[in-house]
Structures are given as C-alpha cells and as structure tokens.
Design a protein around this motif. Structure first.
Motif, PDB file in Angstrom:
ATOM      1  N   TYR A 134     -43.665 -15.892  13.571  1.00 33.00           N
ATOM      2  CA  TYR A 134     -43.603 -15.971  12.106  1.00 33.00           C
ATOM      3  C   TYR A 134     -44.281 -17.229  11.563  1.00 33.00           C
ATOM      4  O   TYR A 134     -44.308 -17.446  10.353  1.00 33.00           O
ATOM      5  CB  TYR A 134     -42.144 -15.909  11.657  1.00 33.00           C
ATOM      6  CG  TYR A 134     -41.401 -14.765  12.298  1.00 33.00           C
ATOM      7  CD1 TYR A 134     -41.648 -13.452  11.908  1.00 33.00           C
ATOM      8  CD2 TYR A 134     -40.498 -14.982  13.344  1.00 33.00           C
ATOM      9  CE1 TYR A 134     -41.007 -12.381  12.531  1.00 33.00           C
ATOM     10  CE2 TYR A 134     -39.858 -13.920  13.971  1.00 33.00           C
ATOM     11  CZ  TYR A 134     -40.115 -12.621  13.559  1.00 33.00           C
ATOM     12  OH  TYR A 134     -39.494 -11.564  14.179  1.00 33.00           O
TER      13      TYR A 134
ATOM     14  N   ARG B 207     -41.571  -8.285   3.753  1.00 32.54           N
ATOM     15  CA  ARG B 207     -41.442  -7.410   4.922  1.00 32.54           C
ATOM     16  C   ARG B 207     -41.622  -8.227   6.195  1.00 32.54           C
ATOM     17  O   ARG B 207     -42.500  -9.088   6.278  1.00 32.54           O
ATOM     18  CB  ARG B 207     -42.484  -6.290   4.874  1.00 32.54           C
ATOM     19  CG  ARG B 207     -42.145  -5.200   3.866  1.00 32.54           C
ATOM     20  CD  ARG B 207     -43.009  -3.969   4.074  1.00 32.54           C
ATOM     21  NE  ARG B 207     -42.743  -3.333   5.364  1.00 32.54           N
ATOM     22  CZ  ARG B 207     -43.446  -2.321   5.848  1.00 32.54           C
ATOM     23  NH1 ARG B 207     -44.469  -1.828   5.161  1.00 32.54           N
ATOM     24  NH2 ARG B 207     -43.145  -1.796   7.022  1.00 32.54           N
ATOM     25  N   ILE B 208     -40.779  -7.949   7.166  1.00 41.32           N
ATOM     26  CA  ILE B 208     -40.778  -8.734   8.391  1.00 41.32           C
ATOM     27  C   ILE B 208     -40.356  -7.831   9.555  1.00 41.32           C
ATOM     28  O   ILE B 208     -39.504  -6.962   9.395  1.00 41.32           O
ATOM     29  CB  ILE B 208     -39.824  -9.956   8.261  1.00 41.32           C
ATOM     30  CG1 ILE B 208     -39.853 -10.821   9.519  1.00 41.32           C
ATOM     31  CG2 ILE B 208     -38.400  -9.512   7.932  1.00 41.32           C
ATOM     32  CD1 ILE B 208     -39.072 -12.130   9.379  1.00 41.32           C
ATOM     33  N   PHE B 209     -40.982  -8.037  10.701  1.00 41.29           N
ATOM     34  CA  PHE B 209     -40.617  -7.286  11.911  1.00 41.29           C
ATOM     35  C   PHE B 209     -39.699  -8.184  12.723  1.00 41.29           C
ATOM     36  O   PHE B 209     -40.135  -9.140  13.363  1.00 41.29           O
ATOM     37  CB  PHE B 209     -41.876  -6.925  12.709  1.00 41.29           C
ATOM     38  CG  PHE B 209     -41.616  -6.003  13.874  1.00 41.29           C
ATOM     39  CD1 PHE B 209     -41.325  -4.655  13.670  1.00 41.29           C
ATOM     40  CD2 PHE B 209     -41.653  -6.472  15.178  1.00 41.29           C
ATOM     41  CE1 PHE B 209     -41.088  -3.797  14.743  1.00 41.29           C
ATOM     42  CE2 PHE B 209     -41.419  -5.630  16.260  1.00 41.29           C
ATOM     43  CZ  PHE B 209     -41.136  -4.288  16.045  1.00 41.29           C
TER      44      PHE B 209
ATOM     45  N   SER C  78     -34.850  -2.112   7.610  1.00 43.91           N
ATOM     46  CA  SER C  78     -36.037  -1.696   6.859  1.00 43.91           C
ATOM     47  C   SER C  78     -35.920  -2.010   5.369  1.00 43.91           C
ATOM     48  O   SER C  78     -36.919  -2.207   4.689  1.00 43.91           O
ATOM     49  CB  SER C  78     -36.286  -0.193   7.052  1.00 43.91           C
ATOM     50  OG  SER C  78     -35.152   0.557   6.651  1.00 43.91           O
TER      51      SER C  78
ATOM     52  N   ARG D  92     -46.599  -7.629  17.282  1.00 41.95           N
ATOM     53  CA  ARG D  92     -46.195  -6.852  16.099  1.00 41.95           C
ATOM     54  C   ARG D  92     -45.645  -7.771  15.002  1.00 41.95           C
ATOM     55  O   ARG D  92     -45.978  -7.610  13.820  1.00 41.95           O
ATOM     56  CB  ARG D  92     -45.123  -5.828  16.495  1.00 41.95           C
ATOM     57  CG  ARG D  92     -44.660  -4.914  15.365  1.00 41.95           C
ATOM     58  CD  ARG D  92     -45.594  -3.753  15.160  1.00 41.95           C
ATOM     59  NE  ARG D  92     -45.518  -2.842  16.291  1.00 41.95           N
ATOM     60  CZ  ARG D  92     -44.626  -1.853  16.376  1.00 41.95           C
ATOM     61  NH1 ARG D  92     -43.743  -1.653  15.410  1.00 41.95           N
ATOM     62  NH2 ARG D  92     -44.630  -1.058  17.415  1.00 41.95           N
ATOM     63  N   ALA D  93     -44.833  -8.724  15.396  1.00 41.33           N
ATOM     64  CA  ALA D  93     -44.263  -9.658  14.412  1.00 41.33           C
ATOM     65  C   ALA D  93     -45.357 -10.500  13.760  1.00 41.33           C
ATOM     66  O   ALA D  93     -45.325 -10.755  12.548  1.00 41.33           O
ATOM     67  CB  ALA D  93     -43.231 -10.558  15.085  1.00 41.33           C
TER      68      ALA D  93
ATOM     69  N   TYR E  80     -47.238  -8.311  11.174  1.00 44.52           N
ATOM     70  CA  TYR E  80     -46.469  -8.220   9.928  1.00 44.52           C
ATOM     71  C   TYR E  80     -46.580  -9.518   9.129  1.00 44.52           C
ATOM     72  O   TYR E  80     -46.701  -9.503   7.907  1.00 44.52           O
ATOM     73  CB  TYR E  80     -44.993  -7.924  10.229  1.00 44.52           C
ATOM     74  CG  TYR E  80     -44.632  -6.467  10.244  1.00 44.52           C
ATOM     75  CD1 TYR E  80     -45.231  -5.592  11.154  1.00 44.52           C
ATOM     76  CD2 TYR E  80     -43.689  -5.949   9.369  1.00 44.52           C
ATOM     77  CE1 TYR E  80     -44.892  -4.250  11.181  1.00 44.52           C
ATOM     78  CE2 TYR E  80     -43.342  -4.603   9.385  1.00 44.52           C
ATOM     79  CZ  TYR E  80     -43.953  -3.754  10.301  1.00 44.52           C
ATOM     80  OH  TYR E  80     -43.620  -2.423  10.321  1.00 44.52           O
ATOM     81  N   THR E  81     -46.518 -10.641   9.842  1.00 48.50           N
ATOM     82  CA  THR E  81     -46.621 -11.944   9.178  1.00 48.50           C
ATOM     83  C   THR E  81     -47.972 -12.088   8.491  1.00 48.50           C
ATOM     84  O   THR E  81     -48.055 -12.509   7.332  1.00 48.50           O
ATOM     85  CB  THR E  81     -46.419 -13.082  10.200  1.00 48.50           C
ATOM     86  OG1 THR E  81     -45.114 -12.973  10.778  1.00 48.50           O
ATOM     87  CG2 THR E  81     -46.541 -14.446   9.530  1.00 48.50           C
TER      88      THR E  81
ATOM     89  N   HIS F 269     -48.049  -9.291   5.467  1.00 54.50           N
ATOM     90  CA  HIS F 269     -47.060  -9.329   4.387  1.00 54.50           C
ATOM     91  C   HIS F 269     -46.605 -10.725   3.961  1.00 54.50           C
ATOM     92  O   HIS F 269     -46.024 -10.869   2.884  1.00 54.50           O
ATOM     93  CB  HIS F 269     -45.822  -8.519   4.788  1.00 54.50           C
ATOM     94  CG  HIS F 269     -46.115  -7.094   5.125  1.00 54.50           C
ATOM     95  ND1 HIS F 269     -46.516  -6.166   4.184  1.00 54.50           N
ATOM     96  CD2 HIS F 269     -46.074  -6.432   6.316  1.00 54.50           C
ATOM     97  CE1 HIS F 269     -46.702  -4.991   4.772  1.00 54.50           C
ATOM     98  NE2 HIS F 269     -46.449  -5.127   6.063  1.00 54.50           N
TER      99      HIS F 269
END
Length: 204
Positions: A57, A84-86, A92, A149-150, A153-154, A157
């Motif tokens: 992150y 939004r964050i994984f 969700s 994946r995280a 998303y960072t 988003h």
C-alpha cells in the motif's frame, strides 16, 4: 438522516469529548494520518492514511471514515475505507474488520487509537478474520500474488489527490498547456520523470 439523529442521541458530554479529540487530532495528527472534520455531523469522522512504507500500500492515499453510533462510546464505531483497497480485513463495501472495532473495544479507547490500529492493519493484515476471503487466501498461500494485486489496487484507486500536492500538480498541468513556453527547464524534467513513473506503474 440517521447520522444526524446519532448526534441528537449522544450526550453533550460525549459530543464535547469527541469534538475535543478531533480538534487535537486535526492540529497534531499522528504520522501518516490526516483528519477531515465534519462540522455539520460530528458522528461522521473522515480521515486519510498514507500507505505505510514496505507494504503493498506504500505510495497510496487511503480515505476512510468512522461512524459513531447512538450508543458510542459503549459500542464501537463502524469503520469503512472510502478508497477501494485489496485487503483481507476490508469487505467489498469498504467495511473494516479489526478486533478494536469488535470484541476488543473499550469505552475509554479514543479515535486516535482506532486510526492507529487501522494503519497497523495495513502493515500486518489478519487473514484469520478475513472479510475478503480471496485476499486472505492469497496472503497465506501466495503472498507474491497478494502483494501484486494489492499494489495494483493501490496504483489504480489510491493515487494521492491534487489537494495534497496541488502546487506540483498544477505546475505539471501547466507544462502541457499554452503556458508551457514560459515554464521550461526544470518543469520539463519533472514532467518527464512523472511520465516515466506512470509507465512503470502501468507495467505492475
């Protein structure tokens, strides 16, 4: 609105206590955390958390909110990520699952403690209480894929908004417009670095 009724249901003493803590946090925020007070509704507390270094992150800017219910502080507030964050412990819909907001809640715990706990959750996720089962499974079994994946998303988003570095962003946009000839030199170099950085991020 129901949130407004929560203000009416809180005692004046609790409202003063929350207002004082928010004022203290606004003037002296914890590192990497910023508070956005809602003067119209003190039960709606918004904040941002900088993605901690050394985590997927890092470099992200995560908006979140705490909603104080009518029984606060006897009952914990609800926490939500607006960005939004994984993450294993974020559903969700953005709901945050952390023991401080559940079974470990104590009435004497304040807003600062909650925000610091959520920041720690970005550093050390807890897959055993996962709201996002896919993230929890990847964290335990395929950390590299979880991390990728995280990070994705960072990058998509959680880009820092213009307000945090408005001057630099505005200078960057000027370099693409009619004022470009008046703003050459270092600004062109800065723009070039930004474009190179974007290309790298797209490859992630």
């Amino acid at each position: 609105m129901s949130l407004c009724s929560n203000v009416e249901n809180l005692s004046p003493q609790i409202i003063r206590q929350v207002a004082k803590e928010i004022a203290d946090l606004t003037s002296n925020p914890p590192e990497g955390i910023k508070i956005y007070p809602n003067d119209e509704d003190i039960t709606d507390i918004q904040a941002s958390i900088d993605g901690p270094a050394g985590t997927p992150y890092a470099g992200g800017f995560f908006r979140m909110k705490l909603v104080l219910g009518k029984n606060f502080p006897s009952e914990p507030p609800k926490g939500f990520f607006l960005t939004r964050i994984f993450h294993p412990n974020v559903a969700s819909n953005g709901e945050i699952c952390v023991n401080t907001l559940k079974k470990d809640w104590k009435a004497e715990l304040g807003i600062k403690h909650i925000l610091l706990t959520v920041k720690c959750l970005l550093i050390v996720p807890n897959p055993e209480s996962a709201l996002n089962e896919e993230a929890g499974k990847l964290l335990l079994e395929e950390y590299e894929n979880y991390s990728l994946r995280a990070k994705l998303y960072t990058d998509i988003h959680a880009k820092p908004p213009k307000s945090t570095d408005g001057l630099h962003k505005s200078i960057g946009s000027m370099a693409d417009g009619p004022m470009a000839k008046k703003h050459a030199g270092d600004k062109k170099v800065t723009d070039k670095k930004k474009k190179e950085k974007k290309k790298v991020l797209k490859r992630l």
